[in-house]
Design a protein around this motif. Structure first.
Motif, PDB file in Angstrom:
ATOM      1  N   ARG A 277      45.809  62.185  -3.767  1.00  0.00           N
ATOM      2  CA  ARG A 277      46.872  62.553  -2.824  1.00  0.00           C
ATOM      3  C   ARG A 277      47.256  64.020  -2.927  1.00  0.00           C
ATOM      4  NH1 ARG A 277      51.721  60.697  -3.484  1.00  0.00           N
ATOM      5  NH2 ARG A 277      51.530  59.581  -5.455  1.00  0.00           N
ATOM      6  N   ARG A 278      47.194  64.586  -4.137  1.00  0.00           N
ATOM      7  CA  ARG A 278      47.783  65.901  -4.352  1.00  0.00           C
ATOM      8  C   ARG A 278      46.771  67.027  -4.521  1.00  0.00           C
ATOM      9  NH1 ARG A 278      51.555  66.477  -2.103  1.00  0.00           N
ATOM     10  NH2 ARG A 278      52.181  68.262  -3.374  1.00  0.00           N
ATOM     11  N   LEU A 279      45.525  66.722  -4.837  1.00  0.00           N
ATOM     12  CA  LEU A 279      44.551  67.770  -5.146  1.00  0.00           C
ATOM     13  C   LEU A 279      44.350  68.717  -3.976  1.00  0.00           C
ATOM     14  CD1 LEU A 279      42.560  68.886  -7.230  1.00  0.00           C
ATOM     15  CD2 LEU A 279      40.811  67.388  -6.251  1.00  0.00           C
ATOM     16  N   LEU A 280      44.164  68.189  -2.785  1.00  0.00           N
ATOM     17  CA  LEU A 280      43.936  69.007  -1.592  1.00  0.00           C
ATOM     18  C   LEU A 280      45.037  68.787  -0.556  1.00  0.00           C
ATOM     19  CD1 LEU A 280      40.072  68.549  -1.135  1.00  0.00           C
ATOM     20  CD2 LEU A 280      41.279  70.429  -2.270  1.00  0.00           C
ATOM     21  N   ALA A 281      46.251  68.518  -1.023  1.00  0.00           N
ATOM     22  CA  ALA A 281      47.364  68.241  -0.116  1.00  0.00           C
ATOM     23  C   ALA A 281      47.511  69.361   0.907  1.00  0.00           C
ATOM     24  CB  ALA A 281      48.649  68.077  -0.920  1.00  0.00           C
ATOM     25  N   PRO A 282      47.791  69.017   2.163  1.00  0.00           N
ATOM     26  CA  PRO A 282      48.187  67.688   2.656  1.00  0.00           C
ATOM     27  C   PRO A 282      47.028  66.735   2.948  1.00  0.00           C
ATOM     28  CG  PRO A 282      48.261  69.262   4.445  1.00  0.00           C
ATOM     29  CD  PRO A 282      47.912  70.051   3.216  1.00  0.00           C
ATOM     30  N   THR A 283      45.790  67.188   2.791  1.00  0.00           N
ATOM     31  CA  THR A 283      44.654  66.288   2.976  1.00  0.00           C
ATOM     32  C   THR A 283      44.604  65.291   1.820  1.00  0.00           C
ATOM     33  OG1 THR A 283      43.390  67.998   4.107  1.00  0.00           O
ATOM     34  CG2 THR A 283      42.159  66.127   3.220  1.00  0.00           C
ATOM     35  N   GLN A 284      44.440  64.015   2.135  1.00  0.00           N
ATOM     36  CA  GLN A 284      44.363  62.978   1.117  1.00  0.00           C
ATOM     37  C   GLN A 284      42.918  62.516   0.961  1.00  0.00           C
ATOM     38  OE1 GLN A 284      47.185  59.788   1.343  1.00  0.00           O
ATOM     39  NE2 GLN A 284      48.847  61.100   2.057  1.00  0.00           N
ATOM     40  N   LEU A 285      42.391  62.646  -0.235  1.00  0.00           N
ATOM     41  CA  LEU A 285      41.039  62.195  -0.517  1.00  0.00           C
ATOM     42  C   LEU A 285      41.017  60.679  -0.722  1.00  0.00           C
ATOM     43  CD1 LEU A 285      39.954  64.890  -3.142  1.00  0.00           C
ATOM     44  CD2 LEU A 285      39.225  64.762  -0.761  1.00  0.00           C
ATOM     45  N   PRO A 286      39.913  60.025  -0.428  1.00  0.00           N
ATOM     46  CA  PRO A 286      39.767  58.623  -0.839  1.00  0.00           C
ATOM     47  C   PRO A 286      39.775  58.531  -2.363  1.00  0.00           C
ATOM     48  CG  PRO A 286      38.139  59.211   0.821  1.00  0.00           C
ATOM     49  CD  PRO A 286      38.772  60.493   0.375  1.00  0.00           C
ATOM     50  N   VAL A 287      40.458  57.539  -2.886  1.00  0.00           N
ATOM     51  CA  VAL A 287      40.568  57.413  -4.344  1.00  0.00           C
ATOM     52  C   VAL A 287      39.198  57.199  -4.990  1.00  0.00           C
ATOM     53  CG1 VAL A 287      40.975  54.913  -4.261  1.00  0.00           C
ATOM     54  CG2 VAL A 287      41.835  56.258  -6.190  1.00  0.00           C
ATOM     55  N   GLY A 288      38.268  56.593  -4.239  1.00  0.00           N
ATOM     56  CA  GLY A 288      36.932  56.367  -4.782  1.00  0.00           C
ATOM     57  C   GLY A 288      36.183  57.648  -5.090  1.00  0.00           C
ATOM     58  N   VAL A 289      36.520  58.733  -4.382  1.00  0.00           N
ATOM     59  CA  VAL A 289      35.886  60.023  -4.664  1.00  0.00           C
ATOM     60  C   VAL A 289      36.286  60.510  -6.056  1.00  0.00           C
ATOM     61  CG1 VAL A 289      35.808  62.452  -3.973  1.00  0.00           C
ATOM     62  CG2 VAL A 289      35.728  60.659  -2.237  1.00  0.00           C
ATOM     63  N   VAL A 290      37.555  60.338  -6.400  1.00  0.00           N
ATOM     64  CA  VAL A 290      38.052  60.786  -7.705  1.00  0.00           C
ATOM     65  C   VAL A 290      37.489  59.922  -8.825  1.00  0.00           C
ATOM     66  CG1 VAL A 290      40.115  61.204  -9.093  1.00  0.00           C
ATOM     67  CG2 VAL A 290      40.159  61.647  -6.638  1.00  0.00           C
ATOM     68  N   THR A 291      37.470  58.604  -8.649  1.00  0.00           N
ATOM     69  CA  THR A 291      36.929  57.741  -9.704  1.00  0.00           C
ATOM     70  C   THR A 291      35.436  57.967  -9.899  1.00  0.00           C
ATOM     71  OG1 THR A 291      36.573  55.903  -8.148  1.00  0.00           O
ATOM     72  CG2 THR A 291      38.676  55.983  -9.310  1.00  0.00           C
ATOM     73  N   ALA A 292      34.719  58.290  -8.809  1.00  0.00           N
ATOM     74  CA  ALA A 292      33.295  58.599  -8.944  1.00  0.00           C
ATOM     75  C   ALA A 292      33.090  59.887  -9.734  1.00  0.00           C
ATOM     76  CB  ALA A 292      32.646  58.712  -7.566  1.00  0.00           C
ATOM     77  N   ALA A 293      33.981  60.865  -9.517  1.00  0.00           N
ATOM     78  CA  ALA A 293      33.888  62.119 -10.271  1.00  0.00           C
ATOM     79  C   ALA A 293      34.121  61.890 -11.755  1.00  0.00           C
ATOM     80  CB  ALA A 293      34.901  63.128  -9.725  1.00  0.00           C
ATOM     81  N   ILE A 294      34.957  60.906 -12.081  1.00  0.00           N
ATOM     82  CA  ILE A 294      35.199  60.569 -13.487  1.00  0.00           C
ATOM     83  C   ILE A 294      34.067  59.706 -14.025  1.00  0.00           C
ATOM     84  CG2 ILE A 294      36.738  59.333 -15.062  1.00  0.00           C
ATOM     85  CD1 ILE A 294      39.013  59.969 -13.090  1.00  0.00           C
ATOM     86  N   GLY A 295      33.643  58.720 -13.242  1.00  0.00           N
ATOM     87  CA  GLY A 295      32.677  57.740 -13.721  1.00  0.00           C
ATOM     88  C   GLY A 295      31.272  58.267 -13.871  1.00  0.00           C
ATOM     89  N   GLY A 296      30.876  59.235 -13.024  1.00  0.00           N
ATOM     90  CA  GLY A 296      29.520  59.772 -13.119  1.00  0.00           C
ATOM     91  C   GLY A 296      29.216  60.361 -14.494  1.00  0.00           C
ATOM     92  N   PRO A 297      30.024  61.326 -14.967  1.00  0.00           N
ATOM     93  CA  PRO A 297      29.796  61.872 -16.311  1.00  0.00           C
ATOM     94  C   PRO A 297      29.902  60.813 -17.406  1.00  0.00           C
ATOM     95  CG  PRO A 297      31.219  63.320 -15.046  1.00  0.00           C
ATOM     96  CD  PRO A 297      31.063  62.061 -14.241  1.00  0.00           C
ATOM     97  N   PHE A 298      30.810  59.841 -17.224  1.00  0.00           N
ATOM     98  CA  PHE A 298      30.956  58.799 -18.236  1.00  0.00           C
ATOM     99  C   PHE A 298      29.701  57.943 -18.316  1.00  0.00           C
ATOM    100  CE2 PHE A 298      32.491  54.833 -20.077  1.00  0.00           C
ATOM    101  CZ  PHE A 298      33.339  55.289 -21.081  1.00  0.00           C
ATOM    102  N   LEU A 299      29.085  57.640 -17.168  1.00  0.00           N
ATOM    103  CA  LEU A 299      27.842  56.879 -17.158  1.00  0.00           C
ATOM    104  C   LEU A 299      26.729  57.650 -17.862  1.00  0.00           C
ATOM    105  CD1 LEU A 299      26.158  54.476 -16.270  1.00  0.00           C
ATOM    106  CD2 LEU A 299      25.831  55.573 -14.047  1.00  0.00           C
ATOM    107  N   ILE A 300      26.653  58.951 -17.637  1.00  0.00           N
ATOM    108  CA  ILE A 300      25.658  59.776 -18.330  1.00  0.00           C
ATOM    109  C   ILE A 300      25.886  59.708 -19.839  1.00  0.00           C
ATOM    110  CG2 ILE A 300      24.839  62.138 -18.668  1.00  0.00           C
ATOM    111  CD1 ILE A 300      25.469  62.642 -15.728  1.00  0.00           C
TER     112      ILE A 300
END
Length: 309
Positions: A277-300
């Protein structure tokens, strides 16, 4: 061990409460607390309960397969729900039918994966590898459907595939919360039954357990939890992978602890939604984009760790 687990459970609960309070407090405008509760709490509550279901579902699936890489994202549940939702959206079905259709698609994909895994007792890599193959095939179906659909319908479906909480609230959070409460006795039974999951089947049978039946029941429960969350908020990837493994490393247990995985998953989605909600405010990103950014490195990280082991 139990004291450590309890300590981390309390700590994770405190993080979740703080994240929810911050999520309700922060927004485009400074609002009175009572108004902020009315406007922002429903979405925050949905983030928490859906994250809990993702975390619990992932913990059960990873316990059943004894594989840290196993999650609804990997074995095809998310892709099955996604394909069904995309077909529903692009076919012009009413919005109210998208979630039930997605749930049916996720459960059907899981059923196929379970049929493949049942022949090996849900213990070998066959279950996970079969799920990966199913996921790739379903992903191809999603791409074909999006390519052949009208541009507007394809865009709407793509937003669902990214996972988004925009415009959602109590109407979606309440059924998930009721499901979680009703499932608590089953989850407690599953946690107790899976105590022997680290043992080989012969040893477990010698102790009076029924390992294959227990794994099948627990896995089915995990799939239902994850599929319900996916059908409601879309494909919020990697939460069901990251939350159980984080909980297991914090508690230092032999398998992902179900309750702690649920709390960690809830906190993860609440924080991810706040960032979205806040990273590119007022544009709201889908929450799945943020979790993918976290999960990708974690999977590696998990892959590299497994390779070293």
């Amino acid at each position: 061990m139990k004291l450590r687990y309890a300590g981390w459970l309390v700590a994770a609960g405190a993080v979740l409460a703080g994240a929810m309070a911050l999520s309700v407090s922060v927004g485009e405008a400074d609002l009175p607390w009572s108004l902020a509760l009315d406007l922002r709490l429903p979405r925050t509550a949905l983030a928490a309960v859906s994250g809990a279901l993702f975390g619990i579902g992932g913990a059960l699936i990873q316990s059943v397969t004894r594989n840290p890489l196993a999650s609804p994202d990997v074995i095809g549940v998310t892709q099955g729900a996604g394909l069904a939702a995309v077909i529903a959206v692009t076919a012009g079905l009413p919005y109210a039918l998208v979630a039930p259709t997605a749930l049916a698609g996720g459960l059907l994909a899981a059923a196929v994966a379970f049929l493949l895994g049942a022949r090996s007792g849900f213990t070998a890599n066959r279950f996970v590898l079969g799920g990966v193959a199913i996921a790739f095939a379903l992903r191809a179906g999603i791409e074909i459907t999006l390519t052949t659909a009208d541009a507007i319908d394809a865009q709407r479906a793509q937003i669902w595939l990214l996972g988004s909480l925009n415009g959602l609230g109590w109407a979606e959070a309440t059924p998930l919360a009721i499901t979680l409460v009703v499932a608590l006795p089953l989850l407690a039974m599953a946690a107790w039954a899976l105590r022997t999951s680290a043992l080989d089947d012969d040893t477990a049978r010698g102790l009076g357990a029924r390992p294959v039946g227990v794994r099948a029941a627990a896995g089915a429960l995990g799939v239902v939890m994850a599929a319900l969350a996916t059908a409601t908020v879309g494909a919020v990837d990697f939460v069901a992978l990251v939350a159980p493994q984080t909980a297991q490393r914090l508690a230092r247990t032999e398998r992902p602890p179900i309750a702690l995985a649920g709390v960690v998953g809830a906190a993860l989605v609440v924080v991810a939604d706040l960032v979205a909600r806040r990273l590119l405010a007022p544009t709201q990103l889908p929450v799945g984009v943020v979790t993918a950014a976290i999960g990708g490195p974690f999977l590696i990280f998990l892959l590299l760790r497994a390779r070293r082991a």
